[in-house]
Motif scaffolding. Structure first.
Motif, PDB file in Angstrom:
ATOM      1  N   LEU A   1       0.818  -1.214   0.000  1.00  0.00           N
ATOM      2  CA  LEU A   1       0.000   0.000   0.000  1.00  0.00           C
ATOM      3  C   LEU A   1       0.849   1.261   0.000  1.00  0.00           C
ATOM      4  CD1 LEU A   1      -2.772  -1.017   2.577  1.00  0.00           C
ATOM      5  CD2 LEU A   1      -2.964  -0.953   0.081  1.00  0.00           C
ATOM      6  N   ALA A   2       2.141   1.133   0.368  1.00  0.00           N
ATOM      7  CA  ALA A   2       3.023   2.302   0.395  1.00  0.00           C
ATOM      8  C   ALA A   2       3.174   2.924  -0.973  1.00  0.00           C
ATOM      9  CB  ALA A   2       4.394   1.895   0.944  1.00  0.00           C
ATOM     10  N   PHE A   3       3.078   2.115  -2.054  1.00  0.00           N
ATOM     11  CA  PHE A   3       3.211   2.659  -3.404  1.00  0.00           C
ATOM     12  C   PHE A   3       2.055   3.601  -3.746  1.00  0.00           C
ATOM     13  CE2 PHE A   3       5.607  -1.340  -3.547  1.00  0.00           C
ATOM     14  CZ  PHE A   3       6.829  -0.870  -4.015  1.00  0.00           C
ATOM     15  N   GLY A   4       0.917   3.417  -3.107  1.00  0.00           N
ATOM     16  CA  GLY A   4      -0.214   4.297  -3.374  1.00  0.00           C
ATOM     17  C   GLY A   4      -0.162   5.619  -2.645  1.00  0.00           C
ATOM     18  N   LEU A   5       0.844   5.806  -1.780  1.00  0.00           N
ATOM     19  CA  LEU A   5       0.955   7.044  -1.009  1.00  0.00           C
ATOM     20  C   LEU A   5       1.715   8.129  -1.751  1.00  0.00           C
ATOM     21  CD1 LEU A   5       1.783   5.596   2.530  1.00  0.00           C
ATOM     22  CD2 LEU A   5      -0.414   6.450   1.716  1.00  0.00           C
ATOM     23  N   ARG A   6       2.254   7.822  -2.956  1.00  0.00           N
ATOM     24  CA  ARG A   6       3.083   8.799  -3.652  1.00  0.00           C
ATOM     25  C   ARG A   6       2.415  10.151  -3.851  1.00  0.00           C
ATOM     26  NH1 ARG A   6       4.890  12.516  -4.727  1.00  0.00           N
ATOM     27  NH2 ARG A   6       6.381  13.156  -6.318  1.00  0.00           N
ATOM     28  N   PRO A   7       1.130  10.251  -4.211  1.00  0.00           N
ATOM     29  CA  PRO A   7       0.537  11.579  -4.418  1.00  0.00           C
ATOM     30  C   PRO A   7       0.546  12.476  -3.189  1.00  0.00           C
ATOM     31  CG  PRO A   7      -0.826   9.886  -5.417  1.00  0.00           C
ATOM     32  CD  PRO A   7       0.193   9.173  -4.577  1.00  0.00           C
ATOM     33  N   THR A   8       0.613  11.873  -2.000  1.00  0.00           N
ATOM     34  CA  THR A   8       0.539  12.679  -0.777  1.00  0.00           C
ATOM     35  C   THR A   8       1.826  12.684   0.037  1.00  0.00           C
ATOM     36  OG1 THR A   8      -0.369  10.766   0.412  1.00  0.00           O
ATOM     37  CG2 THR A   8      -1.941  12.315  -0.546  1.00  0.00           C
ATOM     38  N   ILE A   9       2.723  11.713  -0.230  1.00  0.00           N
ATOM     39  CA  ILE A   9       3.903  11.597   0.621  1.00  0.00           C
ATOM     40  C   ILE A   9       4.808  12.800   0.478  1.00  0.00           C
ATOM     41  CG2 ILE A   9       5.422  10.429  -1.019  1.00  0.00           C
ATOM     42  CD1 ILE A   9       5.013   9.637   2.731  1.00  0.00           C
ATOM     43  N   GLY A  10       4.828  13.419  -0.701  1.00  0.00           N
ATOM     44  CA  GLY A  10       5.672  14.599  -0.900  1.00  0.00           C
ATOM     45  C   GLY A  10       5.218  15.769  -0.040  1.00  0.00           C
ATOM     46  N   SER A  11       3.911  16.026  -0.055  1.00  0.00           N
ATOM     47  CA  SER A  11       3.395  17.166   0.713  1.00  0.00           C
ATOM     48  C   SER A  11       3.480  16.915   2.213  1.00  0.00           C
ATOM     49  CB  SER A  11       1.953  17.460   0.309  1.00  0.00           C
ATOM     50  OG  SER A  11       1.144  16.296   0.491  1.00  0.00           O
ATOM     51  N   TYR A  12       3.119  15.696   2.644  1.00  0.00           N
ATOM     52  CA  TYR A  12       3.168  15.409   4.071  1.00  0.00           C
ATOM     53  C   TYR A  12       4.603  15.283   4.573  1.00  0.00           C
ATOM     54  CZ  TYR A  12      -1.865  14.775   4.483  1.00  0.00           C
ATOM     55  OH  TYR A  12      -3.220  14.997   4.523  1.00  0.00           O
ATOM     56  N   GLY A  13       5.467  14.701   3.763  1.00  0.00           N
ATOM     57  CA  GLY A  13       6.879  14.644   4.147  1.00  0.00           C
ATOM     58  C   GLY A  13       7.492  16.027   4.257  1.00  0.00           C
ATOM     59  N   SER A  14       7.126  16.910   3.317  1.00  0.00           N
ATOM     60  CA  SER A  14       7.615  18.287   3.383  1.00  0.00           C
ATOM     61  C   SER A  14       7.070  19.001   4.613  1.00  0.00           C
ATOM     62  CB  SER A  14       7.213  19.042   2.111  1.00  0.00           C
ATOM     63  OG  SER A  14       7.770  18.442   0.969  1.00  0.00           O
ATOM     64  N   ALA A  15       5.810  18.699   4.950  1.00  0.00           N
ATOM     65  CA  ALA A  15       5.223  19.306   6.151  1.00  0.00           C
ATOM     66  C   ALA A  15       5.958  18.852   7.400  1.00  0.00           C
ATOM     67  CB  ALA A  15       3.748  18.939   6.243  1.00  0.00           C
ATOM     68  N   PHE A  16       6.381  17.570   7.419  1.00  0.00           N
ATOM     69  CA  PHE A  16       7.088  17.058   8.591  1.00  0.00           C
ATOM     70  C   PHE A  16       8.452  17.728   8.748  1.00  0.00           C
ATOM     71  CE2 PHE A  16      10.006  13.950  10.536  1.00  0.00           C
ATOM     72  CZ  PHE A  16       9.386  13.794  11.765  1.00  0.00           C
ATOM     73  N   PHE A  17       9.289  17.631   7.715  1.00  0.00           N
ATOM     74  CA  PHE A  17      10.628  18.211   7.814  1.00  0.00           C
ATOM     75  C   PHE A  17      10.585  19.741   7.857  1.00  0.00           C
ATOM     76  CE2 PHE A  17      11.671  14.055   5.817  1.00  0.00           C
ATOM     77  CZ  PHE A  17      12.543  13.598   6.795  1.00  0.00           C
ATOM     78  N   GLY A  18       9.695  20.329   7.059  1.00  0.00           N
ATOM     79  CA  GLY A  18       9.570  21.785   7.096  1.00  0.00           C
ATOM     80  C   GLY A  18       9.045  22.286   8.426  1.00  0.00           C
ATOM     81  N   GLY A  19       8.100  21.529   9.013  1.00  0.00           N
ATOM     82  CA  GLY A  19       7.575  21.920  10.318  1.00  0.00           C
ATOM     83  C   GLY A  19       8.654  21.905  11.393  1.00  0.00           C
ATOM     84  N   ILE A  20       9.508  20.880  11.369  1.00  0.00           N
ATOM     85  CA  ILE A  20      10.610  20.821  12.331  1.00  0.00           C
ATOM     86  C   ILE A  20      11.548  22.004  12.144  1.00  0.00           C
ATOM     87  CG2 ILE A  20      12.618  19.483  13.061  1.00  0.00           C
ATOM     88  CD1 ILE A  20      11.103  16.961  12.330  1.00  0.00           C
ATOM     89  N   ALA A  21      11.833  22.345  10.895  1.00  0.00           N
ATOM     90  CA  ALA A  21      12.723  23.478  10.625  1.00  0.00           C
ATOM     91  C   ALA A  21      12.111  24.787  11.140  1.00  0.00           C
ATOM     92  CB  ALA A  21      13.011  23.577   9.129  1.00  0.00           C
ATOM     93  N   VAL A  22      10.822  24.990  10.878  1.00  0.00           N
ATOM     94  CA  VAL A  22      10.158  26.229  11.329  1.00  0.00           C
ATOM     95  C   VAL A  22      10.126  26.295  12.853  1.00  0.00           C
ATOM     96  CG1 VAL A  22       7.957  27.456  11.386  1.00  0.00           C
ATOM     97  CG2 VAL A  22       8.791  26.487   9.232  1.00  0.00           C
ATOM     98  N   ILE A  23       9.809  25.185  13.502  1.00  0.00           N
ATOM     99  CA  ILE A  23       9.786  25.151  14.971  1.00  0.00           C
ATOM    100  C   ILE A  23      11.170  25.470  15.525  1.00  0.00           C
ATOM    101  CG2 ILE A  23       9.537  23.613  16.959  1.00  0.00           C
ATOM    102  CD1 ILE A  23       7.309  22.191  15.357  1.00  0.00           C
ATOM    103  N   SER A  24      12.207  24.912  14.917  1.00  0.00           N
ATOM    104  CA  SER A  24      13.577  25.169  15.371  1.00  0.00           C
ATOM    105  C   SER A  24      13.944  26.639  15.208  1.00  0.00           C
ATOM    106  CB  SER A  24      14.567  24.292  14.591  1.00  0.00           C
ATOM    107  OG  SER A  24      14.257  22.919  14.734  1.00  0.00           O
ATOM    108  N   VAL A  25      13.540  27.223  14.093  1.00  0.00           N
ATOM    109  CA  VAL A  25      13.824  28.649  13.865  1.00  0.00           C
ATOM    110  C   VAL A  25      13.112  29.514  14.906  1.00  0.00           C
ATOM    111  CG1 VAL A  25      13.468  30.576  12.269  1.00  0.00           C
ATOM    112  CG2 VAL A  25      14.310  28.382  11.403  1.00  0.00           C
ATOM    113  N   LEU A  26      11.844  29.225  15.167  1.00  0.00           N
ATOM    114  CA  LEU A  26      11.089  30.002  16.150  1.00  0.00           C
ATOM    115  C   LEU A  26      11.692  29.856  17.551  1.00  0.00           C
ATOM    116  CD1 LEU A  26       7.413  29.306  15.007  1.00  0.00           C
ATOM    117  CD2 LEU A  26       8.713  31.426  14.748  1.00  0.00           C
TER     118      LEU A  26
END
Length: 390
Positions: free
Chosen positions: A148-173
């Protein structure tokens, strides 16, 4: 007695500028080296060593123990009251960590305690983001059906970016509010993770769209070697950022110097691993170095380059991971023949070699800098690097 803290406060209040602070530190060091001052019991405001400023003293250690005990108790209480509601538990812990940081970090600037609080806050806020993504994507179902992981491609980019980007923003704040240096490492790691994510998705999309063919077994080593470019590029960017912070604070008296320390710690593995493999011809599939003189020569050159750069920028935080990596991997194969002929365990020889290097550099770091860096670099560049205190 005038201390480094007094000088830092004087700069912040505008009593003296950074250049005058550096002149006062140089004067204190000259007075320390003057034989006529022996026996006076005076302590210079800044030493010749790399001041990491990771621990603020006995009281800092005392408060750190109290913080660990406090939040361990709070964790048990929340688990008893809230049960398996992990999201709310993590949110409450994050809020409490922030409130304690307002007192410990903002009011008293305790270094080790502030680091522990910062890492705790970052850990719980990261858990909140991760738990949210886990629930939205229902990742628990992957345990029963990994396809089922192969079916996550349409959303994994946005959610993965939200995860790593969220950590970066929290660290900056958090850094903007509390000026905790280790947040620079968190920013670097999160942005590196984001780069790795999109690199993987780019090649994945190329394969699924038919633009890139799946490699054969013979092509896998070459593909893996090319994949090393991503950590190498990220390591270069992190390293250059750390050097920039070092150059804007030659005397190592501000928080930017501490940020540079953590960035060097992050950049070292990212640089060492790909360069080690690419330069020595290591088989990235089997994990062995190709035999021959070329691999040994390239390994020796790599060690020499990293040692020279660490001496030039006056950062042992870059050298220590390098020596550890080369000692555990590269030196093993270089001295394996010697170990087999003498009957000594390879680990013993590795510890001997690395231990001697560490002691030598630790005992005479500034003298080695003066002997190696000063004659080999132009004066204009030396004046921009951290001063050689000999």
């Amino acid at each position: 007695m005038l201390t480094q803290t007094h000088l830092d406060t004087a700069v912040k209040r505008g009593i003296i500028n950074t250049a005058q602070q550096a002149d006062l530190i140089s004067l204190a060091l000259e007075s320390e080296d003057d034989p006529s001052n022996e026996g006076t019991g005076e302590t210079p405001v800044a030493g010749a060593d790399e001041d990491l400023r990771l621990v603020g003293g006995g009281n800092d250690l005392f408060v750190t123990v109290g913080i660990l005990m406090l939040f361990s108790g709070v964790g048990f209480v929340l688990q008893t009251w809230l049960g398996n509601n992990q999201m709310i538990r993590a949110a409450l812990m994050a809020v409490l960590l922030w409130l304690v940081a307002e007192f410990v970090t903002r009011q008293f600037r305790m270094k080790l305690s502030s680091t522990v609080l910062g890492l705790g806050f970052l850990g719980y806020t990261s858990a909140i983001i991760g738990l949210y993504i886990w629930d939205v994507l229902d990742l628990a179902k992957l345990a029963d059906n990994p396809q089922l992981a192969f079916g996550l491609r349409p959303t994994i980019g946005s959610y993965g970016s939200a995860f790593f980007g969220g950590i970066a923003v929290i660290s900056v704040l958090y850094f903007w509010r509390f000026r905790v240096p280790i947040m620079s490492a968190a920013i670097a790691i999160s942005l590196t993770g984001l780069a790795f994510l999109w690199t993987f998705l780019y090649f994945y999309d190329g394969v699924t769209d038919g633009r890139v063919q799946l490699p054969t077994i013979e092509q896998i080593p070459l593909i893996l070697e090319r994949a090393l470019m991503m950590p190498l590029i990220c390591g270069i960017i992190v390293f250059c950022t750390a050097v920039y912070f070092d150059l804007r604070d030659r005397e190592r008296s501000t928080v930017w110097s501490d940020c540079a320390f953590w960035l060097h710690v992050i950049s070292a593995p990212l640089l060492v691993h790909p360069l080690f493999i690419l330069a020595t011809g290591q088989d990235v599939v089997l994990g062995k170095i190709e035999p021959g003189m070329t691999a040994s020569i390239m390994l020796g050159l790599l060690i020499s380059v990293f040692v020279y750069v660490a001496l030039a920028i006056d950062r042992r935080s870059l050298l220590i991971p390098t020596l550890a990596y080369f000692g555990s991997l590269g030196v093993y194969y270089m001295i394996e023949t010697t170990a087999n002929s003498t009957g000594l365990p390879p680990l013993a020889l590795i510890l001997l070699v690395i231990g001697l290097l560490v002691i030598m550099f630790g005992a005479g770091w500034q003298r080695i800098r003066a002997l190696i860096v000063r004659p080999t670099l132009p004066t204009s560049l030396i004046n921009k690097l951290p001063p050689i205190r000999v």
